[in-house]
Design a protein around this motif. Sequence first.
Motif, PDB file in Angstrom:
ATOM      1  N   UNK A   1       0.827  -1.203   0.000  1.00 51.56           N
ATOM      2  CA  UNK A   1       0.000   0.000   0.000  1.00 51.56           C
ATOM      3  C   UNK A   1       0.861   1.253   0.000  1.00 51.56           C
ATOM      4  N   UNK A   2       0.234   2.390  -0.312  1.00 53.69           N
ATOM      5  CA  UNK A   2       0.930   3.676  -0.274  1.00 53.69           C
ATOM      6  C   UNK A   2       1.077   4.125   1.178  1.00 53.69           C
ATOM      7  N   UNK A   3       2.018   3.534   1.863  1.00 53.44           N
ATOM      8  CA  UNK A   3       2.205   3.763   3.280  1.00 53.44           C
ATOM      9  C   UNK A   3       1.241   2.929   4.094  1.00 53.44           C
TER      10      UNK A   3
ATOM     11  N   UNK B   1       5.573  -0.149   7.741  1.00 59.52           N
ATOM     12  CA  UNK B   1       5.807   0.996   6.869  1.00 59.52           C
ATOM     13  C   UNK B   1       7.296   1.228   6.658  1.00 59.52           C
ATOM     14  N   UNK B   2       7.636   1.793   5.505  1.00 61.28           N
ATOM     15  CA  UNK B   2       9.017   2.198   5.240  1.00 61.28           C
ATOM     16  C   UNK B   2       9.322   3.584   5.810  1.00 61.28           C
ATOM     17  N   UNK B   3       8.305   4.249   6.343  1.00 59.30           N
ATOM     18  CA  UNK B   3       8.496   5.623   6.824  1.00 59.30           C
ATOM     19  C   UNK B   3       9.215   5.682   8.163  1.00 59.30           C
ATOM     20  N   UNK B   4       9.168   4.624   8.942  1.00 63.78           N
ATOM     21  CA  UNK B   4       9.670   4.660  10.312  1.00 63.78           C
ATOM     22  C   UNK B   4      10.914   3.776  10.438  1.00 63.78           C
ATOM     23  N   UNK B   5      11.096   3.150  11.614  1.00 65.64           N
ATOM     24  CA  UNK B   5      12.293   2.338  11.815  1.00 65.64           C
ATOM     25  C   UNK B   5      13.530   3.180  11.647  1.00 65.64           C
ATOM     26  N   UNK B   6      14.496   2.669  10.899  1.00 64.65           N
ATOM     27  CA  UNK B   6      15.680   3.437  10.547  1.00 64.65           C
ATOM     28  C   UNK B   6      15.688   3.751   9.064  1.00 64.65           C
ATOM     29  N   UNK B   7      14.661   3.271   8.332  1.00 66.25           N
ATOM     30  CA  UNK B   7      14.580   3.511   6.891  1.00 66.25           C
ATOM     31  C   UNK B   7      14.191   4.958   6.629  1.00 66.25           C
TER      32      UNK B   7
END
Length: 488
Positions: free
Chosen positions: A152-154, A303-309
């Motif tokens: 999905x888009x986020x 999501x790719x928005x958080x973590x360390x990404x």
Amino acid sequence: MIQNKIWRSMSVLTKATFNPRIVEAEYAVRGAIVLRSNEYAKQLAAGDKSLPFDKIIACNIGNPQSLGQKPIQFHREVLSLVNMPGLVDHPDVGNIFKADAIARAKHYLKRIPGGTGAYGHSKGVEVAREEVCAFLERRDGYSADPENIFLTDGASQAVQSVLLALIRDHHDGILVPIPQYPLYSATIAINGGALVGYYLDESSGWGMDVDELKRAIDGARAEGKNPRALVVINPGNPTGQCLSENNMRDIVQFCKDEKLVLMADEVYQENVYAEDKKFVSFKKVLMDMGAGYNDVELASFHSTSKGFTGECGRRGGYMELVNFNPDAMEQMYKLVSVNLCSNIEGQLMVALMTNPPVEGDESYELYAAQRDGILSSLKRRAVKLVAAFNELEGVTCNAAEGAMYTFPKITVPEKAVEEAKARGVAPDAFYAMSLLDATGIVVVPGSGFGQEDGTFHFRSTILPPEEAIDEVIEKTAKFHAEFMDLYR
């Protein structure tokens, strides 16, 4: 001016005629305080020297790269190669890009013949869904099916899709933690559902108690509501707590007993800072509990928005649907198909996040250094901000065990409460706006997340660079002391 009035009088769509559910919805993370900060930013860019600060420090949203976090190089190398046709076969490509990045790009291009510019499968390109499944199997020790994965888009779009599927009318309720991330309250309002709030216990580190869940669901049913799902954010946003496995088992049992879909928002699973805590997924807990729980429907989000990404602008995310009825899966597929597909570059970012370089790969050493450097820095910043907030008069702040935020409780003097009421705003919104006006620091008032009556908070990210954290602390401390003195 006359033409403008005519134009306004002829408008079909105004605030008064807008969908009232959208007008009712609020999204404090980008609300009035952020709008004013944008105006200040324009003034500063135009050379205005009249403001009492020379820059805006955006602590309102988990947007790492906007505050200086560098992207992971391996991710950007692969995306560069797949986005530029023919580059992987250029004779000099090996002089610029690492061998494993070139190999990965070739692999993706082979599996996605149309490249990143063509529509893909509505659930997401198969190669990315396969890599998500491999990640889930490594993480949890249980198999995963690509057909149960929706890219999905986020993660926000995935959450919105599940809520849209659940809410049929105003009787349908969704149990949501208070404080909560405003995505949930806004989406529930737009879909015409009922938000059923359950309170996290600030006195016990924002703990989650099943008795409180029972109070909330019983109260909703007594009001004629039909609770259909339970939202759990773990690690917490805005509160930063990490759930124990025992607590998670209790939650799964509660969902089974009450026949609720469990919505597990796990976008901060890489962001755990407490030494005695670790992330465990609801998928693993559910599967560990055995076959007797295969009737508990679980929708989990990442999501790719958080973590360390920190790739917020790529809009990459996924949801895994476990134990859902085949008919429901068919309808969900139809729902996501209305948008044709999520963006392919975001899908590839999900694949890269879930299938990183491994030891022995050429990119591994740099990847590991970037990953560990970002996470260790976030931990130091979290500890430092919490300690600083706890030194302020009338402020208490629980440790940020995970996620990207602190959520301090503030004592707002009675005169400031009265001033806020006179201005028609919540006391903590008045505090946050005053902080912005004095310092250029943007935070989100706790009233935008929900909080117990009589308490006031604000949410601040831990994302300003380490070299800027001292400035944030110094400016906040100076403002706070002056605010308390002014309204004492």
